[in-house]
Motif scaffolding. Structure first.
Motif, PDB file in Angstrom:
ATOM      1  N   VAL A  33      35.594  14.367  46.756  1.00 44.86           N
ATOM      2  CA  VAL A  33      35.391  14.377  45.164  1.00 44.86           C
ATOM      3  C   VAL A  33      36.789  14.719  44.468  1.00 44.86           C
ATOM      4  O   VAL A  33      36.820  14.015  43.472  1.00 44.86           O
ATOM      5  N   LEU A  34      37.591  15.605  45.117  1.00 51.50           N
ATOM      6  CA  LEU A  34      38.735  16.130  44.432  1.00 51.50           C
ATOM      7  C   LEU A  34      39.731  14.943  44.725  1.00 51.50           C
ATOM      8  O   LEU A  34      40.400  14.587  43.349  1.00 51.50           O
ATOM      9  N   PHE A  35      39.857  14.182  45.776  1.00 52.42           N
ATOM     10  CA  PHE A  35      40.927  13.144  45.982  1.00 52.42           C
ATOM     11  C   PHE A  35      40.575  12.028  44.687  1.00 52.42           C
ATOM     12  O   PHE A  35      41.408  11.428  44.232  1.00 52.42           O
ATOM     13  N   MET A  36      39.092  11.401  44.789  1.00 48.45           N
ATOM     14  CA  MET A  36      38.960  10.471  44.027  1.00 48.45           C
ATOM     15  C   MET A  36      39.015  10.828  42.313  1.00 48.45           C
ATOM     16  O   MET A  36      39.465   9.978  41.613  1.00 48.45           O
ATOM     17  N   GLY A  37      38.735  12.122  42.194  1.00 45.29           N
ATOM     18  CA  GLY A  37      38.839  12.432  40.603  1.00 45.29           C
ATOM     19  C   GLY A  37      40.264  12.572  40.342  1.00 45.29           C
ATOM     20  O   GLY A  37      40.546  12.008  38.920  1.00 45.29           O
ATOM     21  N   LEU A  38      41.212  13.168  41.130  1.00 41.26           N
ATOM     22  CA  LEU A  38      42.373  13.340  40.783  1.00 41.26           C
ATOM     23  C   LEU A  38      43.176  11.598  40.926  1.00 41.26           C
ATOM     24  O   LEU A  38      44.140  11.389  39.921  1.00 41.26           O
ATOM     25  N   THR A  39      42.762  10.735  41.703  1.00 40.02           N
ATOM     26  CA  THR A  39      43.081   9.374  41.558  1.00 40.02           C
ATOM     27  C   THR A  39      42.705   8.663  40.229  1.00 40.02           C
ATOM     28  O   THR A  39      43.897   8.195  39.665  1.00 40.02           O
ATOM     29  N   VAL A  40      41.660   8.940  39.675  1.00 42.60           N
ATOM     30  CA  VAL A  40      41.277   8.369  38.570  1.00 42.60           C
ATOM     31  C   VAL A  40      42.085   9.029  37.274  1.00 42.60           C
ATOM     32  O   VAL A  40      42.806   8.289  36.632  1.00 42.60           O
ATOM     33  N   ALA A  46      44.665  14.489  50.157  1.00 49.49           N
ATOM     34  CA  ALA A  46      44.635  13.283  50.821  1.00 49.49           C
ATOM     35  C   ALA A  46      44.752  13.488  52.483  1.00 49.49           C
ATOM     36  O   ALA A  46      44.367  12.753  53.306  1.00 49.49           O
ATOM     37  N   VAL A  47      45.722  14.386  52.776  1.00 52.73           N
ATOM     38  CA  VAL A  47      46.124  14.717  53.981  1.00 52.73           C
ATOM     39  C   VAL A  47      44.854  15.472  54.838  1.00 52.73           C
ATOM     40  O   VAL A  47      44.577  15.401  55.752  1.00 52.73           O
ATOM     41  N   GLY A  48      44.220  16.549  53.820  1.00 56.80           N
ATOM     42  CA  GLY A  48      43.110  17.190  54.379  1.00 56.80           C
ATOM     43  C   GLY A  48      41.793  16.294  54.499  1.00 56.80           C
ATOM     44  O   GLY A  48      41.156  16.527  55.586  1.00 56.80           O
ATOM     45  N   LEU A  49      41.888  15.529  53.770  1.00 54.18           N
ATOM     46  CA  LEU A  49      40.637  14.396  53.891  1.00 54.18           C
ATOM     47  C   LEU A  49      40.905  13.680  55.192  1.00 54.18           C
ATOM     48  O   LEU A  49      39.857  13.374  56.039  1.00 54.18           O
ATOM     49  N   THR A  50      42.054  13.153  55.404  1.00 53.28           N
ATOM     50  CA  THR A  50      42.309  12.468  56.642  1.00 53.28           C
ATOM     51  C   THR A  50      41.959  13.191  57.870  1.00 53.28           C
ATOM     52  O   THR A  50      41.419  12.749  58.967  1.00 53.28           O
ATOM     53  N   ALA A  51      42.298  14.550  57.967  1.00 54.98           N
ATOM     54  CA  ALA A  51      42.060  15.386  58.989  1.00 54.98           C
ATOM     55  C   ALA A  51      40.765  15.967  59.109  1.00 54.98           C
ATOM     56  O   ALA A  51      40.264  15.833  60.253  1.00 54.98           O
ATOM     57  N   MET A  52      39.903  15.919  58.131  1.00 57.07           N
ATOM     58  CA  MET A  52      38.489  16.066  58.181  1.00 57.07           C
ATOM     59  C   MET A  52      37.705  14.991  58.613  1.00 57.07           C
ATOM     60  O   MET A  52      36.815  15.233  59.560  1.00 57.07           O
ATOM     61  N   VAL A  53      38.218  13.844  58.498  1.00 59.43           N
ATOM     62  CA  VAL A  53      37.406  12.603  58.905  1.00 59.43           C
ATOM     63  C   VAL A  53      37.675  12.559  60.426  1.00 59.43           C
ATOM     64  O   VAL A  53      36.859  11.982  61.307  1.00 59.43           O
ATOM     65  N   TRP A 107      46.086   9.370  31.715  1.00 65.85           N
ATOM     66  CA  TRP A 107      45.628  10.325  30.423  1.00 65.85           C
ATOM     67  C   TRP A 107      46.517  11.439  30.360  1.00 65.85           C
ATOM     68  O   TRP A 107      46.690  12.007  29.378  1.00 65.85           O
ATOM     69  N   LEU A 108      47.332  12.163  31.484  1.00 65.30           N
ATOM     70  CA  LEU A 108      47.865  13.140  31.228  1.00 65.30           C
ATOM     71  C   LEU A 108      49.451  12.695  30.389  1.00 65.30           C
ATOM     72  O   LEU A 108      49.786  13.610  29.720  1.00 65.30           O
ATOM     73  N   ILE A 159      52.049  19.163  39.552  1.00 61.68           N
ATOM     74  CA  ILE A 159      51.266  20.053  40.164  1.00 61.68           C
ATOM     75  C   ILE A 159      49.919  19.221  40.690  1.00 61.68           C
ATOM     76  O   ILE A 159      49.501  19.379  41.923  1.00 61.68           O
ATOM     77  N   LEU A 160      49.418  18.417  39.952  1.00 62.79           N
ATOM     78  CA  LEU A 160      48.341  17.564  40.320  1.00 62.79           C
ATOM     79  C   LEU A 160      48.703  16.588  41.219  1.00 62.79           C
ATOM     80  O   LEU A 160      47.707  16.216  42.294  1.00 62.79           O
ATOM     81  N   LYS A 161      49.716  15.995  41.145  1.00 69.23           N
ATOM     82  CA  LYS A 161      50.111  15.040  42.293  1.00 69.23           C
ATOM     83  C   LYS A 161      50.335  15.765  43.720  1.00 69.23           C
ATOM     84  O   LYS A 161      49.888  15.137  44.729  1.00 69.23           O
ATOM     85  N   VAL A 162      50.780  16.900  43.524  1.00 68.10           N
ATOM     86  CA  VAL A 162      50.831  17.851  44.870  1.00 68.10           C
ATOM     87  C   VAL A 162      49.426  18.103  45.517  1.00 68.10           C
ATOM     88  O   VAL A 162      49.286  17.976  46.583  1.00 68.10           O
ATOM     89  N   ILE A 163      48.732  18.612  44.563  1.00 61.24           N
ATOM     90  CA  ILE A 163      46.883  18.730  45.002  1.00 61.24           C
ATOM     91  C   ILE A 163      46.628  17.514  45.580  1.00 61.24           C
ATOM     92  O   ILE A 163      45.548  17.437  46.667  1.00 61.24           O
TER      93      ILE A 163
END
Length: 84
Positions: free
Chosen positions: A61-68, A15-22, A74-75, A6-10
């Motif tokens: 923030v969501l992308f970077m947090g999930l990347t870490v 990532a796609v949303g961030l690319t579109a926003m930029v 950890w999961l 689920i976290l990988k899908v988010i």
């Protein structure tokens, strides 16, 4: 395992949303005038641009947090821990 999927899908959607926003941001074109702050005198912040900035930062923030979290593993450690 399900939480990781689920976290990988988010993460991928962010990532796609961030690319579109930029790509939706308008170019500033400040050049060297932006260094001294003179560019701020003639620009006004629009509501749409403010919202676009907030969404972009939220997705960043969501992308970077999930990347870490996903890269640290950890999961995976929590999922393979023995139960007493």
């Amino acid at each position: 395992m399900l939480l990781t999927t689920i976290l990988k899908v988010i993460w991928m959607v962010s990532a796609v949303g961030l690319t579109a926003m930029v790509l939706l941001h308008s170019p500033k074109g400040d050049g060297l005038g932006g260094l001294g702050g003179q560019a701020q005198l003639f620009t006004s912040t629009k509501s749409a641009e403010t919202t676009l900035n907030r969404v972009t930062w939220t997705l960043t923030v969501l992308f970077m947090g999930l990347t870490v979290v996903l890269s640290a593993g950890w999961l995976d450690v929590a999922a393979t821990a023995p139960t007493p």
